[in-house]
Scaffold this motif. Structure first.
Motif, short mmCIF file in Angstrom:
data_model
loop_
_atom_site.label_atom_id
_atom_site.label_comp_id
_atom_site.label_asym_id
_atom_site.label_seq_id
_atom_site.Cartn_x
_atom_site.Cartn_y
_atom_site.Cartn_z
N MET A 19 27.80 -84.06 13.43
CA MET A 19 29.23 -83.83 13.28
C MET A 19 29.56 -83.37 11.86
N LEU A 20 28.92 -83.95 10.85
CA LEU A 20 29.14 -83.51 9.47
C LEU A 20 28.72 -82.06 9.29
N LEU A 21 27.62 -81.67 9.93
CA LEU A 21 27.17 -80.29 9.85
C LEU A 21 28.17 -79.34 10.50
N TYR A 22 28.71 -79.78 11.65
CA TYR A 22 29.69 -78.95 12.37
C TYR A 22 30.97 -78.80 11.55
N ILE A 23 31.38 -79.90 10.88
CA ILE A 23 32.57 -79.86 10.03
C ILE A 23 32.33 -78.92 8.85
N PHE B 216 37.53 -85.61 13.29
CA PHE B 216 37.72 -86.80 12.47
C PHE B 216 37.57 -88.06 13.31
N TYR B 217 38.25 -88.11 14.46
CA TYR B 217 38.20 -89.32 15.28
C TYR B 217 36.86 -89.47 16.00
N ALA B 218 36.18 -88.35 16.28
CA ALA B 218 34.85 -88.45 16.87
C ALA B 218 33.87 -89.08 15.90
N ALA B 219 33.91 -88.63 14.64
CA ALA B 219 33.04 -89.23 13.62
C ALA B 219 33.42 -90.68 13.36
N SER B 220 34.72 -90.98 13.36
CA SER B 220 35.17 -92.36 13.15
C SER B 220 34.72 -93.26 14.28
N GLY B 221 34.73 -92.72 15.51
CA GLY B 221 34.28 -93.50 16.66
C GLY B 221 32.83 -93.94 16.54
N LEU C 247 40.43 -100.01 14.23
CA LEU C 247 41.35 -98.99 14.76
C LEU C 247 42.69 -99.03 14.02
N SER C 248 43.17 -100.23 13.73
CA SER C 248 44.45 -100.32 13.01
C SER C 248 44.32 -99.78 11.59
N THR C 249 43.14 -99.98 10.98
CA THR C 249 42.91 -99.42 9.64
C THR C 249 42.86 -97.90 9.70
N LEU C 250 42.18 -97.35 10.71
CA LEU C 250 42.12 -95.89 10.88
C LEU C 250 43.50 -95.29 11.09
#
Length: 454
Positions: free
Chosen positions: A317-321, A331-336, A372-375
């Motif tokens: 995901m970092l490479l794709y970004i 962002f949310y995929a990486a956070s997940g 999740l609440s922090t995100l």
């Protein structure tokens, strides 16, 4: 006590109607959160208990309430408002029940609180003292109300099935019910009944013990399955080692397109991680039930493999970004993936140091809520704009059409984009973002929209 609960339920219903249900997510969610907190304390005092025995449980819902008060992004409006109400319900429930046994939080909600039959009975108990009569037809108002509650969902369910089966019938229903909506008095009655039922059930809930471990499979069967999966994932990760440590040169040597390679693998790996967690928990439950240490270690090995998959997925995901820029979905995929790693870490700890299954699940649940609440407090759109503008400074492309779909949250970053976006495009983008959200006051007030006002 019963009359107090009924009065509290009406106040909650009125506030829910004007501050949450009928308003765009904003400060109303924070007001409703404060009311729910106060209501919990009042209800506990009326029952001669400690006002807020587990006040820390309200923190996740506070984070969600603050996020919709500050930010205006669509993902915040939808997910933060929904998760905020869910976590608020969870916090109120577990602060109203009697003292619980260790580990019983694994049940998430107190017993019977989601059972429709129990809800009806609790509402009847609360509202009966307010009825003028309890015998004859005039005293059957609650029975009629319960009958309506049963009828409405049945009509909606079968009506939806019939309308999808026949276009003519669908057209007739649309014409018949055009412009008709659930009236305000009926909604107030519905909210009041639900709040009163939940308050009554939680206050009368008996102390619960942690659920017993139910073993679905034998230790031998799971040993074979987990050993095979460990071998499979170890082989996969050995192949991934070249990609993880070899970098661009290794990928090009395989004749692969770097961006396509990164994109095609992320969601498959994320799915594997999501499926591994319940499998590991099943193995752990079986290991505890059979007192089988080998099964625990096999499960721990599988968790380590899942961590390796998460590292591979995150690097993709970092490479794709890096290639295409940051987006809300990325962002949310990486956070997940990061949230999944925390959940897996708790499972790994339990495999190394055996605990009750309910202990593990309760900690995982609380961890996910807090993360999740922090995100939700991250200004995602602002972060995306700043990240993509920085990429543009390095000579990479900037998708202005994508940024035009953002809300007022992105305005501060766009205002500081001088030198990257042309003056004409920058002015157009600022006007687009400023006019994107309707200026609202009252319970729909939002800090991001207020700062965007010229």
């Amino acid at each position: 006590m019963i009359r107090t609960l009924a009065q509290i339920a009406v106040l909650l219903a009125l506030l829910f109607e004007v501050a949450v249900y009928r308003a765009t997510p904003g400060i109303g969610h924070l007001v409703f959160w404060l009311m729910a907190l106060a209501t919990t304390a009042v209800a506990n005092r009326s029952a001669e208990r400690s006002p807020l025995p587990q006040a820390w449980m309200f923190l996740p819902s506070l984070g969600f309430a603050l996020s919709v008060t500050i930010y205006d992004a669509g993902v915040v409006k939808f997910w933060s408002s929904a998760l905020g109400l869910l976590s608020l319900t969870w916090a109120v429930g577990w602060n109203l029940v009697q003292e619980q046994e260790q580990g019983s939080l694994a049940r998430l909600f107190p017993k019977h609180t989601l059972h429709l039959g129990y809800l009806w009975g609790a509402a009847d108990d609360v509202w009966r003292p307010l009825s003028p009569r309890h015998d004859g037809l005039p005293g059957n108002g609650m029975a009629v109300f319960r009958g309506l509650l049963l009828t409405v969902p049945l009509l909606l369910l079968f009506g939806a099935l019939l309308t999808s089966a026949d276009a003519v019938f669908e057209k007739l229903l649309n014409q018949a019910f055009q412009g008709i909506s659930l009236s305000l008095p009926l909604r107030i009655i519905l909210w009041s009944a639900l709040f009163s039922a939940w308050l009554k059930l939680w206050l009368s809930s008996q102390s619960q013990t942690a659920p017993r471990n139910r073993v679905l499979f034998g230790a031998i069967e799971l040993r074979i399955a987990l050993a095979a999966l460990n071998a499979l994932f170890a082989t996969f990760l050995s192949v991934q080692a070249g990609y993880l440590f070899g970098g661009d040169a290794w990928v090009r040597a395989q004749g692969l397109n770097h961006a396509d390679y990164a994109r095609s693998g992320f969601f498959e790996l994320a799915t594997c991680i999501a499926l591994l967690l319940p499998l590991v928990m099943l193995a752990y439950q079986t290991a505890i039930g059979h007192n089988d240490s080998k099964l625990r270690w096999l499960g721990g090995g599988l968790i380590l493999q899942a961590a390796g998959l998460a590292a591979s997925a995150f690097s993709r995901m970092l490479l794709y970004i890096e290639e295409f820029g940051l987006s809300v979905e990325r962002f949310y995929a990486a956070s997940g993936i990061l949230v999944a790693l925390f959940v897996l870490a708790l499972a790994a700890f339990a495999c190394a140091s055996p605990r009750e299954v309910s202990w593990v699940v309760s900690r995982q649940t609380v961890t996910v809520l807090f993360l999740l609440s922090t995100l939700s407090l991250v200004n995602v759109e602002d972060l995306i704009v700043r990240t993509n503008i920085e990429r543009a400074r390095q000579g990479k492309s900037l998708d202005l059409d994508y940024l035009r779909g953002f809300s007022c949250d992105a305005l501060p970053a766009v205002r500081h984009s001088i030198g990257v976006i042309t003056a004409k495009d920058r002015t157009s983008l600022l006007q687009n973002l400023s006019s994107g959200g309707e200026r609202r006051s009252g319970f729909s007030w939002n800090l991001s929209r207020a700062l965007a006002t010229p």
